[in-house]
Scaffold this motif. Structure first.
Motif, PDB file in Angstrom:
ATOM      1  N   ARG A  34       0.836  -1.193   0.000  1.00  0.00           N
ATOM      2  CA  ARG A  34       0.000   0.000   0.000  1.00  0.00           C
ATOM      3  C   ARG A  34       0.876   1.249   0.000  1.00  0.00           C
ATOM      4  NH1 ARG A  34      -5.202  -1.537   1.020  1.00  0.00           N
ATOM      5  NH2 ARG A  34      -5.865   0.205   2.280  1.00  0.00           N
ATOM      6  N   SER A  35       0.291   2.358  -0.489  1.00  0.00           N
ATOM      7  CA  SER A  35       1.032   3.609  -0.588  1.00  0.00           C
ATOM      8  C   SER A  35       0.074   4.782  -0.418  1.00  0.00           C
ATOM      9  CB  SER A  35       1.724   3.684  -1.954  1.00  0.00           C
ATOM     10  OG  SER A  35       2.389   4.919  -2.111  1.00  0.00           O
ATOM     11  N   ALA A  36       0.623   5.931  -0.019  1.00  0.00           N
ATOM     12  CA  ALA A  36      -0.176   7.161   0.100  1.00  0.00           C
ATOM     13  C   ALA A  36       0.135   8.120  -1.047  1.00  0.00           C
ATOM     14  CB  ALA A  36       0.085   7.829   1.435  1.00  0.00           C
ATOM     15  N   GLN A  38       2.612   8.337  -5.112  1.00  0.00           N
ATOM     16  CA  GLN A  38       3.774   7.934  -5.897  1.00  0.00           C
ATOM     17  C   GLN A  38       3.945   8.850  -7.101  1.00  0.00           C
ATOM     18  OE1 GLN A  38       2.315   4.003  -6.894  1.00  0.00           O
ATOM     19  NE2 GLN A  38       3.671   3.033  -5.394  1.00  0.00           N
ATOM     20  N   LYS A 130      -4.462   8.491   2.949  1.00  0.00           N
ATOM     21  CA  LYS A 130      -4.018   7.314   3.700  1.00  0.00           C
ATOM     22  C   LYS A 130      -3.433   6.305   2.724  1.00  0.00           C
ATOM     23  CE  LYS A 130      -8.586   5.231   3.444  1.00  0.00           C
ATOM     24  NZ  LYS A 130      -9.700   4.640   4.150  1.00  0.00           N
ATOM     25  N   LYS A 131      -2.796   5.281   3.242  1.00  0.00           N
ATOM     26  CA  LYS A 131      -2.218   4.247   2.380  1.00  0.00           C
ATOM     27  C   LYS A 131      -3.333   3.413   1.764  1.00  0.00           C
ATOM     28  CE  LYS A 131       2.380   3.858   4.214  1.00  0.00           C
ATOM     29  NZ  LYS A 131       3.470   2.937   4.516  1.00  0.00           N
ATOM     30  N   GLU A 161       8.467   7.268  -4.185  1.00  0.00           N
ATOM     31  CA  GLU A 161       7.397   6.896  -3.268  1.00  0.00           C
ATOM     32  C   GLU A 161       7.017   8.107  -2.443  1.00  0.00           C
ATOM     33  OE1 GLU A 161       4.609   4.292  -2.069  1.00  0.00           O
ATOM     34  OE2 GLU A 161       6.200   3.611  -3.389  1.00  0.00           O
TER      35      GLU A 161
END
Length: 161
Positions: A34-36, A38, A130-131, A161
């Motif tokens: 998961r990411s918030a 990129q 949020k992620k 990221e």
């Protein structure tokens, strides 16, 4: 080689693989990273070469952006088109675009648009509060002339990221 020696070597190999996986884990199939937000690099091709004389076959490029999260939205903050020489050719967004869960959008570079040269790229930026599951972003190239046709896909690559 006797059985004890083989078992010893097998144990050493298993320990080494386990230690390396602990030091530098490799994501498993199905594992969600998961990411918030990129920044992504998406290669594209406005034409391909064919024949002995290097004739060009023009392609339409479609940049596809898909929200792969079933519950969360994200903001698409930049879609920039760069030429083969690395020069900014076009900004596709004047303001951020909100993509809801499983929503998608696209951006097109027409077959006759050769402003980016033969091997342009997109730089795409997105962010979330949020992620979330990162979006699926890819360039789809397609061209057809008479009875000849070609199509292929280039996936995005995370560069920040």
């Amino acid at each position: 080689m006797n059985i004890r020696w083989r078992l010893f070597l097998l144990g050493v190999l298993a320990f080494t693989i386990t230690a390396l996986a602990w030091i530098h884990p490799i994501p498993c199939y199905g594992e969600t990273v998961r990411s918030a937000g990129q920044t992504l690099y998406v290669p594209a091709y406005s034409h391909v070469y064919h024949g002995d004389k290097g004739k060009t076959f023009n392609l339409t490029v479609t940049l596809s952006v898909r929200n792969a999260d079933t519950k969360a939205s994200f903001h698409l903050t930049a879609v920039d088109y760069y030429s083969s020489k690395g020069r900014l050719t076009r900004n596709y967004l004047e303001k951020p675009v909100l993509l809801g869960p499983l929503e998608s959008t696209y951006f097109i570079v027409g077959e006759s648009d050769v402003s980016g040269g033969g091997e342009p790229c997109f730089i795409v930026r997105w962010k979330s509060d949020k992620k979330i599951n990162p979006p699926v972003i890819e360039a789809v190239m397609i061209g057809a002339s008479s009875s000849q046709g070609i199509s292929f896909v280039c996936p995005a690559r995370v560069i920040e990221e």
